[in-house]
Design a protein around this motif. Structure first.
Motif, PDB file in Angstrom:
ATOM      1  N   LEU A  43      73.209  23.504  54.308  1.00  0.00           N
ATOM      2  CA  LEU A  43      74.041  24.375  53.480  1.00  0.00           C
ATOM      3  C   LEU A  43      73.667  24.222  51.995  1.00  0.00           C
ATOM      4  N   ASN A  44      73.450  22.987  51.563  1.00  0.00           N
ATOM      5  CA  ASN A  44      73.031  22.761  50.167  1.00  0.00           C
ATOM      6  C   ASN A  44      71.694  23.451  49.887  1.00  0.00           C
ATOM      7  N   SER A  45      70.774  23.396  50.851  1.00  0.00           N
ATOM      8  CA  SER A  45      69.472  24.056  50.654  1.00  0.00           C
ATOM      9  C   SER A  45      69.650  25.554  50.470  1.00  0.00           C
ATOM     10  N   LEU A  46      70.521  26.150  51.292  1.00  0.00           N
ATOM     11  CA  LEU A  46      70.745  27.593  51.175  1.00  0.00           C
ATOM     12  C   LEU A  46      71.416  27.943  49.853  1.00  0.00           C
ATOM     13  N   LEU A  47      72.306  27.068  49.389  1.00  0.00           N
ATOM     14  CA  LEU A  47      72.937  27.312  48.085  1.00  0.00           C
ATOM     15  C   LEU A  47      71.896  27.254  46.978  1.00  0.00           C
ATOM     16  N   PHE A  48      70.947  26.358  47.137  1.00  0.00           N
ATOM     17  CA  PHE A  48      69.897  26.231  46.118  1.00  0.00           C
ATOM     18  C   PHE A  48      69.059  27.512  46.037  1.00  0.00           C
ATOM     19  N   THR A  49      68.746  28.082  47.213  1.00  0.00           N
ATOM     20  CA  THR A  49      67.865  29.260  47.204  1.00  0.00           C
ATOM     21  C   THR A  49      68.630  30.577  47.029  1.00  0.00           C
ATOM     22  N   SER A  50      69.928  30.611  47.370  1.00  0.00           N
ATOM     23  CA  SER A  50      70.623  31.911  47.395  1.00  0.00           C
ATOM     24  C   SER A  50      72.032  31.912  46.811  1.00  0.00           C
ATOM     25  N   LEU A  59      73.266  31.963  43.753  1.00  0.00           N
ATOM     26  CA  LEU A  59      73.603  32.618  42.473  1.00  0.00           C
ATOM     27  C   LEU A  59      73.149  34.068  42.470  1.00  0.00           C
ATOM     28  N   TYR A  60      73.479  34.787  43.555  1.00  0.00           N
ATOM     29  CA  TYR A  60      73.059  36.184  43.702  1.00  0.00           C
ATOM     30  C   TYR A  60      71.541  36.269  43.541  1.00  0.00           C
ATOM     31  N   ASP A  61      71.064  37.320  42.880  1.00  0.00           N
ATOM     32  CA  ASP A  61      69.611  37.422  42.732  1.00  0.00           C
ATOM     33  C   ASP A  61      69.134  36.731  41.449  1.00  0.00           C
ATOM     34  N   ALA A  62      69.943  35.786  40.935  1.00  0.00           N
ATOM     35  CA  ALA A  62      69.504  34.969  39.801  1.00  0.00           C
ATOM     36  C   ALA A  62      69.429  33.500  40.214  1.00  0.00           C
ATOM     37  N   ALA A  63      69.258  33.264  41.518  1.00  0.00           N
ATOM     38  CA  ALA A  63      69.210  31.888  42.019  1.00  0.00           C
ATOM     39  C   ALA A  63      67.999  31.143  41.447  1.00  0.00           C
ATOM     40  N   GLY A  64      66.904  31.852  41.240  1.00  0.00           N
ATOM     41  CA  GLY A  64      65.703  31.219  40.686  1.00  0.00           C
ATOM     42  C   GLY A  64      65.943  30.728  39.269  1.00  0.00           C
ATOM     43  N   ASP A  65      66.612  31.552  38.468  1.00  0.00           N
ATOM     44  CA  ASP A  65      66.909  31.175  37.088  1.00  0.00           C
ATOM     45  C   ASP A  65      67.825  29.946  37.060  1.00  0.00           C
TER      46      ASP A  65
END
Ligand code: GLU
Length: 306
Positions: free
Chosen positions: A232-239, A241-247
């Motif tokens: 679940l933590n991994s998915l939160l890391f990648t997804s 923050l909407y489509d600003a997860a990378g930022d």
């Protein structure tokens, strides 16, 4: 002590420039559009059970999309890996309420943190629980340590009245046989989850299990298996923050989840959960002051995971 000092510094800094942060409060429903923009709160709950906080921590707000983490948690408890037949694990790269992606991908939402993904997860819960709203409230009251936590009915009803896009997503999923229950009934449950109201300290406490290998800190009860919690933590890391997860990954370097009520929860595994709230949102729907505060916090305490 160090954590409290840093929270005090950040709170002072953010409060002195609240008017300067870019963005607007969410305006897609009147009940959210009327929230005062110049508010800020920050709270930390450690795996030892200590709490540190600053700013407007007595103020209540609706947790909105942060509830998607709880929905996923309850669904994983009941379905385990079977859930992934109905919802994906990939970042979306498009807006959280995109219909085109859902059409293109034949009714299977990219991940559980965009609207379609959370709605289909709610549908799955609805199939297994006789009273999903009651069950969610019981869970949140227990995790937050506040028996009075409730749903803001004004917000929930307003969301329901303006449900067209979310309803369209649910119907689209139904057309691809990825929906089991009455769309409007599931949406009522989904909007109720989004409109759960709490303060920033309660928000940090609610998600203590995410930082603590899946075990709720106060009760020491297991919420997810260690493995599910890591996933679940991994998915939160990648997804998260909407489509600003990378930022967010670049600037803050932690798993996190935001909501259009202005809250963001972030996790430092093995140490603590940190929650921030400030209602003005940037163009991605993330709290501008909240992002700034988390970035400062990560920098000052060298918390970036990498
Ligand atoms: N209740 C909101 C909706 O479904 C949640 C949006 C959000 O926080 O991303 O539109």
């Amino acid at each position: 002590m160090q954590i409290q000092k840093v929270i005090d510094e950040i709170t002072h800094d953010v409060q002195s420039k609240l008017a300067n942060f870019d963005g607007e409060v969410a305006s897609y429903i009147p009940a959210l559009a009327s929230v005062r923009p110049d508010q800020f709160a920050m709270a930390v709950h450690t795996v030892e059970g200590e709490t540190f906080y600053g700013g407007d921590c007595e103020k209540l707000f609706t947790i909105q999309s942060v509830s998607k983490v709880l929905t996923l948690t309850l669904a994983l408890q009941r379905y385990g890996n079977e859930l992934w037949q109905r919802v994906g694990k990939e970042p979306s790269g498009t807006a959280f309420n995109s219909l085109t992606q859902l059409e293109f991908e034949q009714g299977k939402p990219r991940n559980p943190f965009i609207n379609a993904g959370a709605i289909v997860t709610c549908d799955a819960l609805y199939s297994r629980l006789s009273a999903p709203t009651h069950h969610m409230l019981e869970t949140v009251r227990w995790l937050s340590g506040n028996q009075r936590i409730n749903i803001n009915q004004l917000v929930s009803r307003s969301e329901y009245q303006h449900r067209h896009r979310n309803a369209a997503m649910a119907h689209l999923m139904a057309s691809f046989n990825n929906f089991e229950n009455e769309v409007d009934e599931v949406l009522k449950v989904y909007f109720g989850f989004c409109a759960i109201e709490m303060n920033c300290v309660e928000l940090a406490k609610t998600f203590s299990y995410l930082a603590n290998k899946g075990v709720d800190v106060a009760s020491q009860q297991r919420i997810l298996s260690t493995k599910q919690n890591s996933q679940l933590n991994s998915l939160l890391f990648t997804s998260g923050l909407y489509d600003a997860a990378g930022d967010f990954a670049y600037r803050v370097g932690m798993p996190g989840k935001s909501g259009v009520g202005g809250a963001i929860v972030a996790i430092v595994p093995g140490q603590f959960t940190v929650a921030v709230w400030s209602p003005k949102l940037n163009s991605y729907g993330n709290s501008s002051a909240g992002l700034y505060a988390l970035e400062q916090f990560a920098n000052k305490l060298s918390l970036h995971l990498f």
